[in-house]
Write a protein that holds these residues in place. Structure first.
Motif, PDB file in Angstrom:
ATOM      1  N   ALA A   1      50.992  39.471  19.418  1.00  0.00           N
ATOM      2  CA  ALA A   1      50.687  38.720  18.293  1.00  0.00           C
ATOM      3  C   ALA A   1      49.122  38.581  17.798  1.00  0.00           C
ATOM      4  N   LEU A   2      48.078  38.339  18.721  1.00  0.00           N
ATOM      5  CA  LEU A   2      46.902  38.217  18.257  1.00  0.00           C
ATOM      6  C   LEU A   2      46.256  39.520  17.874  1.00  0.00           C
ATOM      7  N   LEU A   3      46.532  40.668  18.266  1.00  0.00           N
ATOM      8  CA  LEU A   3      46.111  41.970  18.009  1.00  0.00           C
ATOM      9  C   LEU A   3      46.558  42.269  16.346  1.00  0.00           C
ATOM     10  N   ASN A   4      47.933  41.733  16.009  1.00  0.00           N
ATOM     11  CA  ASN A   4      48.630  41.810  14.948  1.00  0.00           C
ATOM     12  C   ASN A   4      47.930  40.918  13.747  1.00  0.00           C
ATOM     13  N   SER A   5      47.117  40.201  14.120  1.00  0.00           N
ATOM     14  CA  SER A   5      46.430  39.152  13.185  1.00  0.00           C
ATOM     15  C   SER A   5      45.122  39.804  12.647  1.00  0.00           C
ATOM     16  N   TYR A   6      44.611  41.082  13.175  1.00  0.00           N
ATOM     17  CA  TYR A   6      43.441  41.882  12.851  1.00  0.00           C
ATOM     18  C   TYR A   6      43.701  42.843  12.243  1.00  0.00           C
ATOM     19  N   GLY A   7      42.817  43.388  11.093  1.00  0.00           N
ATOM     20  CA  GLY A   7      42.913  44.439  10.618  1.00  0.00           C
ATOM     21  C   GLY A   7      42.295  45.747  11.429  1.00  0.00           C
ATOM     22  N   LEU A   8      41.595  45.540  12.577  1.00  0.00           N
ATOM     23  CA  LEU A   8      41.141  46.633  13.253  1.00  0.00           C
ATOM     24  C   LEU A   8      42.126  47.319  14.026  1.00  0.00           C
ATOM     25  N   PRO A   9      41.796  48.681  14.278  1.00  0.00           N
ATOM     26  CA  PRO A   9      42.528  49.617  15.046  1.00  0.00           C
ATOM     27  C   PRO A   9      42.624  48.976  16.521  1.00  0.00           C
ATOM     28  N   TRP A  10      43.885  49.126  16.987  1.00  0.00           N
ATOM     29  CA  TRP A  10      43.908  48.737  18.535  1.00  0.00           C
ATOM     30  C   TRP A  10      44.990  49.473  19.350  1.00  0.00           C
ATOM     31  N   ILE A  11      44.856  49.587  20.466  1.00  0.00           N
ATOM     32  CA  ILE A  11      45.641  50.172  21.363  1.00  0.00           C
ATOM     33  C   ILE A  11      46.161  49.317  22.427  1.00  0.00           C
ATOM     34  N   VAL A  12      47.456  49.123  22.842  1.00  0.00           N
ATOM     35  CA  VAL A  12      47.961  48.448  24.099  1.00  0.00           C
ATOM     36  C   VAL A  12      48.526  49.327  25.029  1.00  0.00           C
ATOM     37  N   GLU A  13      48.318  49.201  26.201  1.00  0.00           N
ATOM     38  CA  GLU A  13      48.784  49.890  27.291  1.00  0.00           C
ATOM     39  C   GLU A  13      49.866  49.024  28.105  1.00  0.00           C
ATOM     40  N   ASN A  14      50.871  49.578  28.864  1.00  0.00           N
ATOM     41  CA  ASN A  14      51.591  48.798  29.816  1.00  0.00           C
ATOM     42  C   ASN A  14      52.876  49.471  30.346  1.00  0.00           C
ATOM     43  N   VAL A  15      53.433  49.185  31.272  1.00  0.00           N
ATOM     44  CA  VAL A  15      54.348  49.912  31.968  1.00  0.00           C
ATOM     45  C   VAL A  15      55.693  50.508  31.014  1.00  0.00           C
ATOM     46  N   VAL A  16      56.236  51.368  31.400  1.00  0.00           N
ATOM     47  CA  VAL A  16      57.280  51.661  30.509  1.00  0.00           C
ATOM     48  C   VAL A  16      58.292  50.751  30.253  1.00  0.00           C
ATOM     49  N   GLU A  17      58.772  50.000  31.338  1.00  0.00           N
ATOM     50  CA  GLU A  17      59.674  48.926  31.134  1.00  0.00           C
ATOM     51  C   GLU A  17      59.223  47.937  30.159  1.00  0.00           C
ATOM     52  N   ALA A  18      58.002  47.922  29.777  1.00  0.00           N
ATOM     53  CA  ALA A  18      57.655  46.851  28.563  1.00  0.00           C
ATOM     54  C   ALA A  18      58.222  47.268  27.367  1.00  0.00           C
ATOM     55  N   ALA A  19      58.332  48.627  27.290  1.00  0.00           N
ATOM     56  CA  ALA A  19      58.946  49.094  25.884  1.00  0.00           C
ATOM     57  C   ALA A  19      60.526  49.245  25.969  1.00  0.00           C
ATOM     58  N   ARG A  20      61.077  49.307  27.567  1.00  0.00           N
ATOM     59  CA  ARG A  20      62.376  49.129  27.485  1.00  0.00           C
ATOM     60  C   ARG A  20      63.028  48.040  27.406  1.00  0.00           C
ATOM     61  N   PHE A  21      62.323  46.964  27.900  1.00  0.00           N
ATOM     62  CA  PHE A  21      62.980  45.574  27.833  1.00  0.00           C
ATOM     63  C   PHE A  21      62.001  44.617  27.492  1.00  0.00           C
ATOM     64  N   GLY A  22      60.798  44.866  26.796  1.00  0.00           N
ATOM     65  CA  GLY A  22      59.869  43.864  26.394  1.00  0.00           C
ATOM     66  C   GLY A  22      59.506  44.237  24.994  1.00  0.00           C
TER      67      GLY A  22
END
Length: 224
Positions: free
Chosen positions: A106-127
């Motif tokens: 949510a905070l990163l989406n408030s910026y215009g800067l390019p960003w990258i977020v890393e996490n476990v694969v389950e964070a994409a499956r269930f989060g």
């Protein structure tokens, strides 16, 4: 705190600065350094083997400081993964870990800067994470099975890497290897302890992503 700068391999600086949040012992940070970035690391815990300029602070509080964050060219963040990781369910302790990924996005989406977020694969499956790239150590010549998902914001790219080769590969160094050096070295995190490496990612991932990010930023500057 004096950082062990002698650990840093020499490489040309690309003129860009990246903020590395939830930095740990600098698995991600080292990859961005190798891609040419100047790295500033933030973590709530002391990280004596993180070799970059280091701020011990709550990463979300730092990310909310707009004047500070906008002094960088890009942001990388690796919120703790235990609230989504399957291994936490096996231990029956997921409720003991806060979801830091959702407020980070949510905070990163408030910026215009390019960003990258890393996490476990389950964070994409269930989060809430969108898996723009899913990487494994075997795609980069590392002898470890280490699947991680990455979401990019305010920029994107498409490139091919070698296919994952971890399926039924009996030569991989196991995650829980008891040899104090084996897992960290297999990850390419030679300056870390095995315990620190178990909380990190291979620098090869962010070296690859960081090289593409630098190309994007430099192209934007040329066309500006």
């Amino acid at each position: 705190m004096t950082r062990p700068a002698f650990l840093l391999p020499d490489r040309p600086w690309n003129g860009l600065r990246i903020l590395d949040l939830f930095a740990g012992a600098a698995g991600a940070g080292m990859g961005f350094w190798l891609a040419g970035f100047e790295v500033t690391a933030v973590d709530i815990h002391r990280q004596p083997r993180n070799p970059f300029p280091f701020i011990q602070a709550d990463a979300l509080e730092v990310l909310a400081d707009r004047d500070f964050v906008e002094g960088f060219d890009a942001v990388h963040s690796s919120p703790i993964c235990q609230s989504f990781a399957a291994v936490t369910d096996w231990r029956g302790s997921r409720q003991d870990y806060p979801d830091l990924l959702t407020p980070t996005l949510a905070l990163l989406n408030s910026y215009g800067l390019p960003w990258i977020v890393e996490n476990v694969v389950e964070a994409a499956r269930f989060g809430p994470l969108r898996a723009d790239h899913v990487l494994c150590g075997t795609q980069f010549g590392r002898n470890v099975r280490r699947h991680r998902a990455f979401q990019t914001g305010n920029w994107d790219f498409f490139d091919l890497v070698e296919p994952c080769r971890c399926h039924r590969n009996r030569d991989l160094v196991p995650f829980g290897h008891k040899n104090e050096r084996a897992f960290a070295d297999a990850m390419g995190c030679t300056w870390m302890t095995n315990l620190e490496a178990r909380q990190a990612i291979p620098p090869a991932y962010t070296h690859w992503l960081g090289t593409a990010l630098a190309g994007h930023l430099n192209a934007q500057e040329v066309t500006a």
